[in-house]
Write a protein that holds these residues in place. Structure first.
Motif, PDB file in Angstrom:
ATOM      1  N   ARG A 256       6.745  19.175 -12.333  1.00 40.09           N
ATOM      2  CA  ARG A 256       8.169  19.124 -12.671  1.00 40.09           C
ATOM      3  C   ARG A 256       8.838  17.828 -12.222  1.00 40.09           C
ATOM      4  O   ARG A 256       8.400  17.200 -11.256  1.00 40.09           O
ATOM      5  N   PHE A 260      14.000  19.508 -10.412  1.00 42.26           N
ATOM      6  CA  PHE A 260      13.647  20.914 -10.515  1.00 42.26           C
ATOM      7  C   PHE A 260      12.593  21.334  -9.490  1.00 42.26           C
ATOM      8  O   PHE A 260      12.371  22.515  -9.287  1.00 42.26           O
ATOM      9  N   SER A 261      11.930  20.350  -8.880  1.00 46.90           N
ATOM     10  CA  SER A 261      10.807  20.690  -8.007  1.00 46.90           C
ATOM     11  C   SER A 261      11.254  21.063  -6.599  1.00 46.90           C
ATOM     12  O   SER A 261      11.977  20.321  -5.936  1.00 46.90           O
ATOM     13  N   LYS A 262      10.799  22.222  -6.150  1.00 43.24           N
ATOM     14  CA  LYS A 262      11.142  22.682  -4.798  1.00 43.24           C
ATOM     15  C   LYS A 262      10.234  22.002  -3.776  1.00 43.24           C
ATOM     16  O   LYS A 262      10.577  21.899  -2.600  1.00 43.24           O
ATOM     17  N   THR A 263       9.071  21.521  -4.240  1.00 45.10           N
ATOM     18  CA  THR A 263       8.199  20.751  -3.344  1.00 45.10           C
ATOM     19  C   THR A 263       8.896  19.436  -3.020  1.00 45.10           C
ATOM     20  O   THR A 263       8.976  19.015  -1.861  1.00 45.10           O
ATOM     21  N   PRO A 332       2.982  21.723  -5.699  1.00 41.52           N
ATOM     22  CA  PRO A 332       3.387  23.128  -5.779  1.00 41.52           C
ATOM     23  C   PRO A 332       2.142  24.005  -5.728  1.00 41.52           C
ATOM     24  O   PRO A 332       1.030  23.528  -5.993  1.00 41.52           O
ATOM     25  N   LEU A 333       2.323  25.257  -5.397  1.00 39.29           N
ATOM     26  CA  LEU A 333       1.196  26.188  -5.368  1.00 39.29           C
ATOM     27  C   LEU A 333       0.944  26.689  -6.783  1.00 39.29           C
ATOM     28  O   LEU A 333       1.791  27.367  -7.376  1.00 39.29           O
ATOM     29  N   TYR A 334      -0.213  26.334  -7.321  1.00 40.14           N
ATOM     30  CA  TYR A 334      -0.591  26.806  -8.658  1.00 40.14           C
ATOM     31  C   TYR A 334      -1.858  27.642  -8.518  1.00 40.14           C
ATOM     32  O   TYR A 334      -2.906  27.122  -8.150  1.00 40.14           O
ATOM     33  N   ILE A 335      -1.743  28.895  -8.838  1.00 42.02           N
ATOM     34  CA  ILE A 335      -2.858  29.844  -8.706  1.00 42.02           C
ATOM     35  C   ILE A 335      -3.544  29.653  -7.332  1.00 42.02           C
ATOM     36  O   ILE A 335      -4.726  29.326  -7.233  1.00 42.02           O
ATOM     37  N   ALA A 385       5.256  24.342  -2.327  1.00 42.82           N
ATOM     38  CA  ALA A 385       6.253  25.395  -2.576  1.00 42.82           C
ATOM     39  C   ALA A 385       5.612  26.468  -3.437  1.00 42.82           C
ATOM     40  O   ALA A 385       4.797  26.173  -4.314  1.00 42.82           O
ATOM     41  N   SER A 386       5.974  27.727  -3.164  1.00 42.47           N
ATOM     42  CA  SER A 386       5.396  28.828  -3.948  1.00 42.47           C
ATOM     43  C   SER A 386       6.478  29.759  -4.474  1.00 42.47           C
ATOM     44  O   SER A 386       7.603  29.782  -3.968  1.00 42.47           O
ATOM     45  N   GLY A 387       6.108  30.560  -5.462  1.00 42.30           N
ATOM     46  CA  GLY A 387       7.025  31.559  -6.002  1.00 42.30           C
ATOM     47  C   GLY A 387       7.088  32.785  -5.112  1.00 42.30           C
ATOM     48  O   GLY A 387       8.160  33.270  -4.759  1.00 42.30           O
ATOM     49  N   ASN A 394      -1.643  33.736   0.047  1.00 37.49           N
ATOM     50  CA  ASN A 394      -1.016  33.024  -1.048  1.00 37.49           C
ATOM     51  C   ASN A 394      -1.387  31.545  -0.906  1.00 37.49           C
ATOM     52  O   ASN A 394      -1.951  30.947  -1.824  1.00 37.49           O
ATOM     53  N   GLU A 424      11.633  29.396  -5.561  1.00 37.01           N
ATOM     54  CA  GLU A 424      12.472  29.276  -6.762  1.00 37.01           C
ATOM     55  C   GLU A 424      13.932  29.636  -6.509  1.00 37.01           C
ATOM     56  O   GLU A 424      14.831  29.056  -7.106  1.00 37.01           O
TER      57      GLU A 424
HETATM   58  C1  FMN Z   1       0.633  27.704 -13.357  1.00 39.27           C
HETATM   59  C2  FMN Z   1       1.408  28.251 -12.218  1.00 39.27           C
HETATM   60  C3  FMN Z   1       0.734  28.944 -11.235  1.00 39.27           C
HETATM   61  C4  FMN Z   1       1.414  29.473 -10.138  1.00 39.27           C
HETATM   62  N1  FMN Z   1       0.719  30.129  -9.164  1.00 39.27           N
HETATM   63  C5  FMN Z   1       1.377  30.627  -8.091  1.00 39.27           C
HETATM   64  C6  FMN Z   1       0.669  31.271  -7.051  1.00 39.27           C
HETATM   65  O1  FMN Z   1      -0.541  31.407  -7.065  1.00 39.27           O
HETATM   66  N2  FMN Z   1       1.394  31.762  -6.010  1.00 39.27           N
HETATM   67  C7  FMN Z   1       2.749  31.639  -5.939  1.00 39.27           C
HETATM   68  O2  FMN Z   1       3.356  32.114  -4.974  1.00 39.27           O
HETATM   69  N3  FMN Z   1       3.442  30.991  -6.889  1.00 39.27           N
HETATM   70  C8  FMN Z   1       2.783  30.469  -7.963  1.00 39.27           C
HETATM   71  N4  FMN Z   1       3.479  29.804  -8.935  1.00 39.27           N
HETATM   72  C9  FMN Z   1       4.935  29.567  -8.743  1.00 39.27           C
HETATM   73  C10 FMN Z   1       5.203  28.158  -8.216  1.00 39.27           C
HETATM   74  O3  FMN Z   1       4.452  27.910  -7.044  1.00 39.27           O
HETATM   75  C11 FMN Z   1       6.682  27.978  -7.917  1.00 39.27           C
HETATM   76  O4  FMN Z   1       7.352  28.036  -9.155  1.00 39.27           O
HETATM   77  C12 FMN Z   1       7.012  26.689  -7.207  1.00 39.27           C
HETATM   78  O5  FMN Z   1       8.380  26.659  -6.932  1.00 39.27           O
HETATM   79  C13 FMN Z   1       6.663  25.470  -8.029  1.00 39.27           C
HETATM   80  O6  FMN Z   1       6.888  24.321  -7.246  1.00 39.27           O
HETATM   81  P1  FMN Z   1       7.781  23.109  -7.801  1.00 39.27           P
HETATM   82  O7  FMN Z   1       9.196  23.654  -7.848  1.00 39.27           O
HETATM   83  O8  FMN Z   1       7.648  22.050  -6.775  1.00 39.27           O
HETATM   84  O9  FMN Z   1       7.281  22.737  -9.120  1.00 39.27           O
HETATM   85  C14 FMN Z   1       2.821  29.269 -10.039  1.00 39.27           C
HETATM   86  C15 FMN Z   1       3.504  28.573 -11.039  1.00 39.27           C
HETATM   87  C16 FMN Z   1       2.807  28.066 -12.129  1.00 39.27           C
HETATM   88  C17 FMN Z   1       3.564  27.304 -13.198  1.00 39.27           C
END
Ligand code: FMN
Length: 497
Positions: A256, A260-263, A332-335, A385-387, A394, A424
């Motif tokens: 992002r 928009f990025s929380k990281t 960011p945390l992705y999967i 950052a994570s959701g 996580n 988020e």
């Molecule tokens: C492809 C994808 C995979 C994600 N996987 C996880 C996850 O495994 N665990 C989690 O807590 N959040 C997950 N999220 C949510 C993101 O970590 C969260 O939206 C975060 O704020 C994104 O960071 P950013 O704002 O710096 O882009 C995922 C989001 C995306 C788009």
């Protein structure tokens, strides 16, 4: 002689027990109602509390009736004094504390919510319904501009764990609520979800809305303070004492844009802190660069040591990486791990380490030697950052990767990890105070890293506490996503909680 007190206790016992049994208001009701507004004194809960207290007093008078007849001394003058004192004792040690503390305890029980018939009643009860735990440290003025049946302006001040309500307009309110009075009554009575109504634009909130996050709980004596506690430190973060940290390089693996990025929300503050302490900072947004994936040919370890077969931007980035005193990995945390972009970048760092094995004779630990030891010790910091609102299970994958990077590479030293869960929602107005805690912690960590070559754990801990329990998080997250479902992309229109 005991006849007089016995008669008095009999009368008191009968009065205490008969009135509530006949469905009449007990005598304690008439004693205590003067201390409360009608909205409370006329409620079912108030009557229930007084009935129970009245039964307890009936028991106390019955006990006094027995105690006053016991002969404590052969001398009748002494005996009268002692027997009357003994009969008084339960009234002091049981009756008075019960009358004071039982209502407080009862109002915390699940079935003790008071319903209000009008906003006038609700406002009049607010000063009595403060939950001190949630009101701790709160210092706000909330202005109400109500329309409809009970149209009018009034404001409440919450300060020093107390609440006052005043008719009229405050000149400098912290937050202003514009709502229909019936809607606000429904929210107050718990019939309508306040967050949901807000997201559906049923009422307006202006000014600093952070207070609304806990508003309901501040006026719910039954609410318990539950949040995911600060995490205990479980890693030995390194201190760089061999050299002054001057040059910092940031590798941002997020997809992002900055706003928009929380990281980035964390990294930007860390960078600002580091710069204010005198460091030079260079930043690279990896997703904007053309980085080839690693082919696993090991040419960088064999035929062309330190050189990759792919002649792309990584040649420059590796040099930047190794010459920096401090590296920031931001993803960011992705999967449950870093983004694919960041992982590709990490893979392509292979040339900077040598294939040989170093064995630490002391702890038996094995690692790769540094290919450029002339640059000396190097620190690194991780931001993610994570959701989800949790850290364990996580961030384990991402955390494991960077901890292994720390332990398996000579001269790479992890100085800190910043994990921002429930990321988020942090930009929402109601999370203003959490956002400030996170941003201040990151800024201070940046300053300390440069000045002292280390980062105190308290900064990482401040970031990793979501400051919200899972139930509240679930409600808010679901309502938030429901408003976007099938509508606009997240990065265009974000409803404000
Ligand atoms: C492809 C994808 C995979 C994600 N996987 C996880 C996850 O495994 N665990 C989690 O807590 N959040 C997950 N999220 C949510 C993101 O970590 C969260 O939206 C975060 O704020 C994104 O960071 P950013 O704002 O710096 O882009 C995922 C989001 C995306 C788009």
């Amino acid at each position: 002689m005991e006849l007089i007190p016995m008669t008095i206790y009999t009368v008191l016992f009968v009065v205490a027990i008969v009135l509530p049994l006949l469905g009449k208001k007990p005598f304690t009701y008439y004693v205590s109602k003067g201390a409360y507004p009608k909205a409370i004194s006329q409620s079912d809960v108030f009557l229930r509390i007084n009935n129970i207290i009245s039964f307890i007093w009936a028991g106390i008078f019955a006990t006094a009736f027995v105690l006053v007849q016991i002969r404590y001394s052969p001398y009748s003058a002494d005996n009268m004094l002692i027997s009357n004192a003994m009969a008084f004792l339960p009234q002091f040690i049981i009756g008075i504390p019960v009358s004071i503390y039982f209502p407080v305890w009862y109002l915390k029980q699940p079935n003790s919510k008071i319903r209000f018939d009008s906003m006038k009643d609700a406002f009049s009860a607010m000063p009595y319904g403060i939950n001190k735990e949630f009101a701790q440290g709160v210092d706000v003025v909330v202005q109400f501009e109500l329309s409809g049946d009970e149209a009018g302006e009034s404001y409440i001040i919450i300060k020093d764990q107390k609440c006052t309500h005043t008719i009229g307009r405050h000149e400098n309110p912290t937050a202003t609520i514009q709502a229909d009075s019936k809607l606000w009554l429904d929210i107050t009575n718990g019939d309508v979800d306040g967050t949901y109504a807000f997201l559906n634009k049923q009422y307006k909130l202006s000014g600093d809305g952070s207070i609304m996050l806990n508003f309901e709980k501040i006026f719910d004596t039954r609410a318990k303070f539950e949040t995911i506690a600060n995490r205990p430190q479980d890693y030995d973060y390194k201190t760089i004492s061999s050299k002054q940290i001057k040059n910092i390089v940031v590798f941002d693996g997020g997809a992002r844009a900055k706003k928009f990025s929380k990281t980035t929300l964390m990294v930007d503050k860390f960078v600002a802190g580091a710069k204010s302490a005198g460091a030079n900072v260079e930043e690279f947004k990896l997703s904007k660069l053309d980085i080839h994936r690693c082919d696993g040919c090991y040419m960088c370890w064999t035929k062309t040591p330190g050189q990759c077969v792919h002649k792309d931007i990584m040649t420059e980035l590796r040099e930047k990486y190794r010459k920096a005193d401090l590296v920031v990995f931001a993803s960011p945390l992705y999967i449950f791990n870093v983004t694919g972009t960041m992982k590709t970048f990490m893979d392509r760092l292979l040339p900077i380490i040598q294939p040989y094995m170093l064995l630490d004779e002391k702890d038996g630990h094995i690692s790769h030697p540094d290919r450029f030891p002339q640059h000396g010790e190097q620190g690194f910091v991780v931001f993610s950052a994570s959701g989800f609102p949790d850290i364990d299970n996580n961030f384990d994958g991402l955390k494991g990767m960077y901890r292994a990077w720390d332990s398996h590479n000579e001269n790479s030293n992890m100085m800190g990890e910043f994990f921002l869960p429930a990321a988020e929602v942090i930009v929402q107005p109601v999370y203003k105070s959490r956002r400030e805690i996170v941003q201040n912690a990151c800024f201070d960590a940046g300053v300390q890293a440069v000045k002292e070559g280390k980062i105190d754990y308290k900064y990482m801990s401040a970031v990793s506490n979501p400051q919200v329990n899972n139930k509240t998080f679930q409600n808010q997250a679901n309502l938030f996503w429901a408003t976007l479902d099938g509508k606009s992309p997240y990065t265009k229109e974000v409803p404000k909680i």
